[in-house]
Design an enzyme around this catalytic site. Structure first.
Site: not given
Ligand code: GLA
Ligand code: ZN
Length: 682
Positions: A155-156, A360, A317, A163, A357-358, A161, A309, A121
């Site tokens: 991260n990303e 990836h 994925w 709540c 993610e093994k 949310c 990245e 949140c």
């Molecule tokens: C995203 C995330 C990473 C990873 C990659 C895999 O971009 O930021 O942590 O999970 O995807 O493609």
């Molecule tokens: Zn919230």
């Protein structure tokens, strides 16, 4: 002119990526190997600790940074860099158990259980406090550390949310924006379906029938994210004022207006996972990537960005785990550089043994040594980088800009109609962009509030919403001699997603475009429609072209016809027009045409304006040329997206191949999926 390097003390390409040694603490030999392999792969920069909160704080208030000290020291010894993350992208389970308010509430009204990541949140005072503590500890500890290169915040960022705390913040945000509920009702046109509100607390963000509400909820989410990010940054800026901060974006991700996020970042970072799926020709994916990169460069007015990245082989994925064919990885990395990246980084440096993610792709595979195809390809990039130091800090010089606007896209998305089956906003921006990409012309990708001063040609694909002041700025741009190419669905609603009255395009653009758009025919796949170039039109367009999805019935109010409709009850009516306004011109496309027509129109307009092409001769299909320059030296990147050899005509110009050192003239031979970097010899 040159921009300073992303990490000021390191005037080289950043190469490396997400590195998670916290997952390998019980395998110290692997960590030793990581360091040996850094030199071999030419990797020099590592994003550390992105998901390492549990290893920093295994119990509430008990901290341990030993492993990070060790990694930071070892990096510093080699002269390498850490892009140090704040760990807010995933939290320890103990925190979720003890303080459930850090977990999000979904649209069902239920609180999420502890799972996954990216699901905290943004309002929770507990989460904000915990984030502040850990971020402060990291900044305190590493503020003088020679390996600290920059900050990677969270991260990303994504999601929402619902709540009680977030809802309270939403009501507050609305109150600040609209002052009175009466004003909100008018702006949102809530008189519809008996929705006029009498109290802020009645406004449920899940109500899908008020378009203005949905638009504002998307804006609110962006505001909340930026507010949370600013909160994260406070201790970083205070303790390490010289270190630059970024947050990794995800291309054209629809959930946040990235132009607002960009304002909070010191430099732009993007995560990019193109799928090169086609066995023969990946130019569609290539041009789409080009457009994304051009946007990331344009977000800071041309400043180089970081490809934070990418995958050195295949992700786990996407629908297919299709390995990169020979040449593809090199081309992908050079493409990012061609459009302004001063860093090409990966997810991730070493492949994990377990969890989701093994499989990836990573620089170091499970086998653990350097004798893999992927490792060799990565090492080649390391070598290439060293030959391109002169490119660092250079940018592009674009005479053309395409406007791609998040809010306008949202407004179109949230409107029921004008036709629902095929809005395809980003795809349409891409179709327009591709015509320049194929011609080897530099393009900036901007939002509608950016300055137009630098440009001679502005492209407005489906700019459905006009923000305040936009129409006046376009009027001035054209009056002063600029050229605009606009398409169907331009100028339909205001920034509350209310339709303009008095005829489209609204807000005075009717005069600038020299036409009135009376009605929009959303045609079906069974309808047959065409545009037919009229004889003697001023762009010398010829032929008949297929039309899909949208046909507007427009009336001329000063504009001249370039092409008319070929079929149905509006056969013979104008479809493509040009209007002289002041010293400039506006081209208007009332219909969505096949790509061939877009190419012809944009080529004719470029020819008319003498827009500079990076290479003089026509490029083979599937090849683009992109250029970086400091105003004096010119670095030309030539990229072949077809899986066959191609020859590029260089005319009378001479170049130096920056990767082989050879002089190149007359023509350039490219391998299948091949790429080259040339410096122009004047
Ligand atoms: C995203 C995330 C990473 C990873 C990659 C895999 O971009 O930021 O942590 O999970 O995807 O493609
Ligand atoms: Zn919230």
């Amino acid at each position: 002119m040159k921009y300073p390097p992303i990490i000021s003390k390191f005037p080289h390409f950043l190469h490396g990526g997400d590195y998670n040694p916290d997952q390998w603490l019980k395998h110290p030999k692997a960590i030793d190997e990581d360091f040996r392999l850094m030199d071999l792969s030419g990797c020099n920069t590592f994003s550390l600790g992105i998901f390492a909160w549990t290893s920093y704080e295994p119990e509430e208030g008990k901290f341990n940074f030993d492993w990070l000290d060790m990694i930071m020291d070892r990096l510093a010894k080699k002269g390498y860099n850490a892009i140090l993350a704040t760990p807010s992208g995933a939290r320890p389970a103990w925190m979720a158990m003890k303080y459930p308010e850090v977990l999000r509430v979904s649209r069902s009204g239920l609180r999420e259980t502890y799972n996954n990541r990216h699901n905290h949140c943004w309002t929770s005072p507990v989460y904000r406090e915990k984030v502040n503590i850990i971020n402060t500890k990291l900044a305190e500890r590493y503020k003088y550390h020679p390996a600290l290169g920059a900050w990677h915040v969270s991260n990303e960022y994504n999601g929402e949310c619902l709540c009680d705390l977030c809802l309270k913040s939403w009501y507050e945000w609305l109150r600040k924006k609209y002052k009175t509920i009466d004003n909100l009702n008018e702006c949102w046109w809530t008189y519809f379906w008996s929705h006029n509100y009498t109290a802020w607390e009645q406004i449920d963000p899940r109500d899908g029938c008020v378009d203005g509400l949905r638009l504002d909820w998307a804006r609110f989410i962006t505001w909340q994210c930026c507010d949370f990010m600013k909160h994260e940054i406070v201790p970083l800026k205070k303790l390490t004022p010289a270190a630059k901060v970024t947050a990794n974006m995800m291309g054209f991700f629809n959930g946040l207006d990235y132009w607002r996020v960009a304002e909070v970042c010191d430099f732009i970072a993007d995560d990019s996972y193109p799928s090169w799926y086609k066995p023969d020709d990946n130019s569609d994916t290539g041009s789409f990537q080009g457009m994304a990169h051009d946007m990331h460069r344009s977000m800071k007015g041309g400043k180089p960005f970081v490809l934070m990245e990418s995958c050195p082989s295949a992700t786990n994925w996407q629908p297919y785990h299709r390995l990169k064919r020979p040449g593809v990885h090199k081309r992908e990395m050079l493409q990012a550089i061609a459009h302004g990246a001063d860093a090409t980084m990966y997810f991730q440096y070493r492949k994990g043994m377990g969890s989701c993610e093994k499989f990836h792709g990573a620089v170091i595979d499970h086998v653990g040594h350097e004798k893999t195809r992927v490792f060799k390809e990565v090492s080649e990039i390391g070598k290439i980088h060293r030959k391109l130091d002169a490119v660092i800090g250079t940018s592009t010089k674009s005479e053309v800009a395409i406007v791609n606007d998040w809010e306008s896209n949202w407004a179109l998305d949230y409107s029921a109609g004008p036709t629902n089956a095929s809005k395809k906003y980003i795809e349409n921006c891409h179709s327009m962009y591709r015509t320049f990409w194929k011609s080897g012309v530099s393009v900036d990708v901007i939002e509608s509030t950016c300055s137009f001063d630098k440009y001679r040609l502005l492209v407005l694909p489906m700019l459905f919403m006009l923000k305040k002041g936009f129409a006046e700025r376009i009027d001035k741009f054209v009056s002063d001699g600029g050229t605009v190419i606009a398409t169907y669905l331009t100028g339909i609603v205001d920034d509350h997603d209310r339709c303009f009255t008095g005829g489209w395009p609204g807000c005075g653009l009717r005069k600038v475009f020299g036409l009135w758009n009376e009605e929009i025919d959303g045609i079906t796949p069974d309808d047959k429609q065409q545009v037919v170039a009229v004889k003697g039109n001023e762009l010398n367009l010829k032929g008949k072209f297929e039309v899909y999805d949208y046909c507007e019935r427009i009336h001329l109010e000063g504009a001249k016809v370039l092409a008319v409709y070929g079929n149905d009850f509006y056969s013979g009516e104008p479809a493509i027009t040009v209007n002289r306004h002041g010293k400039g011109k506006v081209y208007y496309m009332a219909a969505r045409t096949e790509d061939d027509f877009l190419m012809k129109l944009s080529s004719a307009v470029m020819e008319d304006l003498k827009i500079r092409k990076i290479l003089q001769k026509t490029l083979p299909d599937g090849v683009t040329a992109q250029m970086r320059t400091d105003g004096k030296r010119e670095f030309v990147f030539v990229l072949n997206f077809k899986s066959k050899k191609q020859t590029v005509d260089l005319g009378k110009e001479k170049f130096k191949d920056m990767l082989t050192g050879e002089t190149v003239k007359h023509s350039l031979k490219l391998e299948a999926d091949g790429s080259a970097v040339l410096e122009r010899i004047f």
